[in-house]
Design a protein around this motif. Structure first.
Motif, PDB file in Angstrom:
ATOM      1  N   GLY A   1      -2.664 -42.376  -7.045  1.00 27.68           N
ATOM      2  CA  GLY A   1      -2.267 -40.698  -7.065  1.00 27.68           C
ATOM      3  C   GLY A   1      -1.190 -40.376  -6.637  1.00 27.68           C
ATOM      4  N   GLY A   2      -0.994 -39.184  -5.849  1.00 22.08           N
ATOM      5  CA  GLY A   2       0.499 -38.856  -5.352  1.00 22.08           C
ATOM      6  C   GLY A   2       0.521 -37.187  -4.689  1.00 22.08           C
ATOM      7  N   THR A   3       1.116 -36.596  -5.267  1.00 19.45           N
ATOM      8  CA  THR A   3       1.837 -35.255  -4.882  1.00 19.45           C
ATOM      9  C   THR A   3       3.400 -34.781  -5.382  1.00 19.45           C
ATOM     10  OG1 THR A   3       3.593 -35.733  -2.893  1.00 19.45           O
ATOM     11  CG2 THR A   3       0.784 -35.591  -2.249  1.00 19.45           C
ATOM     12  N   ARG A   4       2.639 -33.530  -5.613  1.00 17.37           N
ATOM     13  CA  ARG A   4       4.221 -32.969  -6.347  1.00 17.37           C
ATOM     14  C   ARG A   4       4.841 -31.925  -4.871  1.00 17.37           C
ATOM     15  NH1 ARG A   4       5.085 -31.748 -11.581  1.00 17.37           N
ATOM     16  NH2 ARG A   4       2.844 -32.003 -12.192  1.00 17.37           N
ATOM     17  N   SER A   5       6.283 -31.618  -5.245  1.00 18.11           N
ATOM     18  CA  SER A   5       6.802 -30.919  -3.952  1.00 18.11           C
ATOM     19  C   SER A   5       7.149 -29.594  -4.871  1.00 18.11           C
ATOM     20  CB  SER A   5       7.739 -31.451  -3.524  1.00 18.11           C
ATOM     21  OG  SER A   5       6.778 -32.024  -2.838  1.00 18.11           O
ATOM     22  N   ASN A   6       7.713 -28.419  -4.605  1.00 14.62           N
ATOM     23  CA  ASN A   6       8.505 -27.855  -6.157  1.00 14.62           C
ATOM     24  C   ASN A   6       9.399 -28.117  -6.269  1.00 14.62           C
ATOM     25  OD1 ASN A   6      10.084 -25.560  -6.769  1.00 14.62           O
ATOM     26  ND2 ASN A   6       9.182 -23.879  -5.569  1.00 14.62           N
ATOM     27  N   ALA A   7      10.279 -27.868  -7.460  1.00  9.23           N
ATOM     28  CA  ALA A   7      11.542 -29.229  -8.113  1.00  9.23           C
ATOM     29  C   ALA A   7      12.819 -28.551  -7.296  1.00  9.23           C
ATOM     30  CB  ALA A   7      11.794 -28.947  -9.018  1.00  9.23           C
ATOM     31  N   LYS A   8      12.662 -26.964  -6.391  1.00 10.76           N
ATOM     32  CA  LYS A   8      13.880 -26.228  -6.193  1.00 10.76           C
ATOM     33  C   LYS A   8      14.290 -26.819  -5.176  1.00 10.76           C
ATOM     34  CE  LYS A   8      13.911 -21.995  -8.511  1.00 10.76           C
ATOM     35  NZ  LYS A   8      13.386 -20.052  -7.794  1.00 10.76           N
ATOM     36  N   THR A   9      13.393 -27.617  -4.399  1.00 12.67           N
ATOM     37  CA  THR A   9      13.681 -28.762  -3.213  1.00 12.67           C
ATOM     38  C   THR A   9      14.460 -29.834  -3.456  1.00 12.67           C
ATOM     39  OG1 THR A   9      11.340 -29.969  -3.095  1.00 12.67           O
ATOM     40  CG2 THR A   9      11.282 -27.943  -2.049  1.00 12.67           C
ATOM     41  N   GLN A  10      14.770 -30.313  -4.499  1.00 13.67           N
ATOM     42  CA  GLN A  10      15.612 -31.154  -4.678  1.00 13.67           C
ATOM     43  C   GLN A  10      16.889 -30.618  -5.547  1.00 13.67           C
ATOM     44  OE1 GLN A  10      14.628 -34.681  -7.299  1.00 13.67           O
ATOM     45  NE2 GLN A  10      12.446 -34.196  -7.243  1.00 13.67           N
ATOM     46  N   ALA A  11      17.915 -30.578  -5.112  1.00 14.85           N
ATOM     47  CA  ALA A  11      18.923 -29.312  -4.944  1.00 14.85           C
ATOM     48  C   ALA A  11      20.652 -31.042  -4.749  1.00 14.85           C
ATOM     49  CB  ALA A  11      19.209 -28.652  -4.030  1.00 14.85           C
ATOM     50  N   ILE A  12      21.144 -29.908  -5.508  1.00 11.55           N
ATOM     51  CA  ILE A  12      23.341 -30.244  -5.433  1.00 11.55           C
ATOM     52  C   ILE A  12      23.896 -29.195  -4.325  1.00 11.55           C
ATOM     53  CG2 ILE A  12      24.878 -30.721  -6.368  1.00 11.55           C
ATOM     54  CD1 ILE A  12      23.836 -31.987  -8.716  1.00 11.55           C
ATOM     55  N   LEU A  13      24.109 -30.013  -3.220  1.00 12.65           N
ATOM     56  CA  LEU A  13      24.790 -28.986  -1.716  1.00 12.65           C
ATOM     57  C   LEU A  13      26.642 -29.382  -1.711  1.00 12.65           C
ATOM     58  CD1 LEU A  13      22.609 -30.282   0.655  1.00 12.65           C
ATOM     59  CD2 LEU A  13      22.112 -28.277  -0.117  1.00 12.65           C
ATOM     60  N   VAL A  14      26.747 -28.392  -1.752  1.00 15.71           N
ATOM     61  CA  VAL A  14      28.310 -28.118  -1.180  1.00 15.71           C
ATOM     62  C   VAL A  14      28.461 -27.981   0.005  1.00 15.71           C
ATOM     63  CG1 VAL A  14      29.251 -28.369  -4.036  1.00 15.71           C
ATOM     64  CG2 VAL A  14      28.927 -25.993  -2.320  1.00 15.71           C
ATOM     65  N   ARG A  15      29.751 -28.055   0.213  1.00 16.65           N
ATOM     66  CA  ARG A  15      30.177 -27.524   1.810  1.00 16.65           C
ATOM     67  C   ARG A  15      29.571 -25.455   2.191  1.00 16.65           C
ATOM     68  NH1 ARG A  15      33.900 -31.132   0.749  1.00 16.65           N
ATOM     69  NH2 ARG A  15      35.333 -29.874   1.069  1.00 16.65           N
ATOM     70  N   GLN A  16      29.773 -25.273   2.371  1.00 18.12           N
ATOM     71  CA  GLN A  16      30.348 -23.894   2.801  1.00 18.12           C
ATOM     72  C   GLN A  16      31.394 -23.416   1.858  1.00 18.12           C
ATOM     73  OE1 GLN A  16      30.216 -22.142   6.547  1.00 18.12           O
ATOM     74  NE2 GLN A  16      29.395 -19.781   6.467  1.00 18.12           N
ATOM     75  N   ASP A  17      32.553 -24.047   2.188  1.00 16.97           N
ATOM     76  CA  ASP A  17      33.941 -23.365   2.143  1.00 16.97           C
ATOM     77  C   ASP A  17      34.224 -24.640   1.081  1.00 16.97           C
ATOM     78  OD1 ASP A  17      34.415 -26.548   3.121  1.00 16.97           O
ATOM     79  OD2 ASP A  17      35.755 -25.922   4.580  1.00 16.97           O
ATOM     80  N   SER A  18      33.260 -25.003   0.177  1.00 16.91           N
ATOM     81  CA  SER A  18      34.322 -25.397  -1.225  1.00 16.91           C
ATOM     82  C   SER A  18      34.341 -24.646  -1.911  1.00 16.91           C
ATOM     83  CB  SER A  18      32.992 -25.993  -1.708  1.00 16.91           C
ATOM     84  OG  SER A  18      33.266 -26.585  -2.954  1.00 16.91           O
ATOM     85  N   PRO A  19      35.839 -24.953  -2.918  1.00 10.28           N
ATOM     86  CA  PRO A  19      36.215 -23.430  -3.999  1.00 10.28           C
ATOM     87  C   PRO A  19      35.060 -24.274  -5.318  1.00 10.28           C
ATOM     88  CG  PRO A  19      37.072 -25.986  -4.183  1.00 10.28           C
ATOM     89  CD  PRO A  19      36.232 -25.869  -2.634  1.00 10.28           C
TER      90      PRO A  19
END
Length: 328
Positions: free
Chosen positions: A111-129
């Motif tokens: 069994g299991g669950t599914r979440s919105n795929a957008k909630t897996q993400a690649i993040l960068v710092r706020q000041d990242s170029p």
């Protein structure tokens, strides 16, 4: 004659009382024996996970079996315990499950669950170029090895037509990866909720890519083959209760976030943001789910995350959610 009748009645009354006492003792002994023989499910969980969800939703009541909960810091040791026979049931991400199944672990997804795929993400710092996925080329990218993190990085690079060896993968867990991102020793971090909400709300990190169209974002309820064979009714009941509790949570996101915040000490606003974005819902393990996970499994094998190609249809037991499928 009346004396004899009185004596006989007294004698019969005593015999009846003795019989009733004996019957009561027998029933009490039988009840004790049944209680002693009650099925015990050994279930692996994480803080603020399925145990608390069952409790707050009210679906932990009136069990015909006993649950022995064991709390783990992450999914990997839950899978190790299932493989070793120390647990009957656990809850873990799809790729983590497949990694252990690939090593011939005697387990199945039930069994299991599914979440919105957008909630897996690649993040960068706020000041990242870094402003786009194309700019990940040549960068140092962190994520969990053998799980969603590594998969999302590889799938994102492939979609952007960047060769996997044109970026450096740093195998880091969420805690170390967060520290590394804020310190600037990595350029980007692939992670899931509630880490995404925490990083964006509290650390002002930016999302530059997500898992939409790339990852199934499925978390499986996993059981050992032994538990499936010997404790089937209890396992089935637990799956049904977890599904009902998950549906309850969708209608009580604020209450769910508040309760989990008390347990985990995570900020309530972070959890509410995470739960609202995820919309985590129970799944039926049907042909569509098997096909979707099979495609992800094939890609994971190609990326070197999984050691060999797997037949996902053999890694699941569809019978535990079959009744739900018929009712849809």
């Amino acid at each position: 004659m009346s004396i004899n009748h009185d004596l006989r009645d007294h004698f019969l009354a005593r015999r009846l009382a003795a019989s009733l006492i004996a019957a009561a003792i027998t029933l009490s002994t039988a009840a004790t024996s049944l209680a002693a023989d009650a099925v015990v499910l050994r279930v692996g969980d994480q803080k603020g996970g399925n145990r608390s969800l069952l409790d707050i939703s009210g679906y932990a009541k009136d069990l015909s079996y006993k649950i022995e909960w064991s709390e783990f810091p992450a999914a990997a040791p839950i899978l190790e315990a299932l493989n070793a026979g120390a647990l009957d049931v656990g809850y873990t991400g799809d790729l983590s499950f497949l990694s252990v199944y690939a090593a011939d672990a005697p387990i199945k997804a039930i069994g299991g669950t599914r979440s919105n795929a957008k909630t897996q993400a690649i993040l960068v710092r706020q000041d990242s170029p870094i402003k786009s996925v194309a700019e990940l080329k040549g960068k140092r990218l962190a994520g969990t090895r053998g799980g969603w993190g590594q998969f999302l990085i590889d799938a994102t690079l492939e979609k952007a037509q960047i060769k996997l060896d044109n970026a450096t993968f740093a195998p880091l867990g969420p805690v170390d990866a967060k520290i590394a991102l804020l310190a600037g020793s990595i350029d980007a971090w692939a992670v899931w909720e509630p880490y995404v909400s925490f990083a964006t709300l509290k650390d002002k990190a930016r999302v530059i890519a997500d898992g939409e169209g790339l990852t199934p974002t499925i978390t499986f309820i996993v059981a050992s083959d032994s538990a499936i064979a010997s404790k089937r009714a209890a396992v089935q009941d637990l799956v049904q209760r977890l599904n009902k509790a998950r549906l309850w949570s969708l209608d009580h996101l604020s209450e769910y976030a508040r309760n989990t915040a008390e347990l985990t000490k995570l900020p309530e606003d972070v959890l509410l943001s995470a739960y609202s974005a995820q919309r985590t819902s129970p799944i039926v393990i049907d042909e569509r789910v098997v096909k979707e996970v099979q495609e992800a499994s094939n890609r994971a094998t190609r990326y070197g995350i999984l050691p060999k190609k797997l037949d996902v249809s053999q890694a699941v037991d569809r019978s535990f959610t079959a009744a739900a499928a018929k009712s849809n």
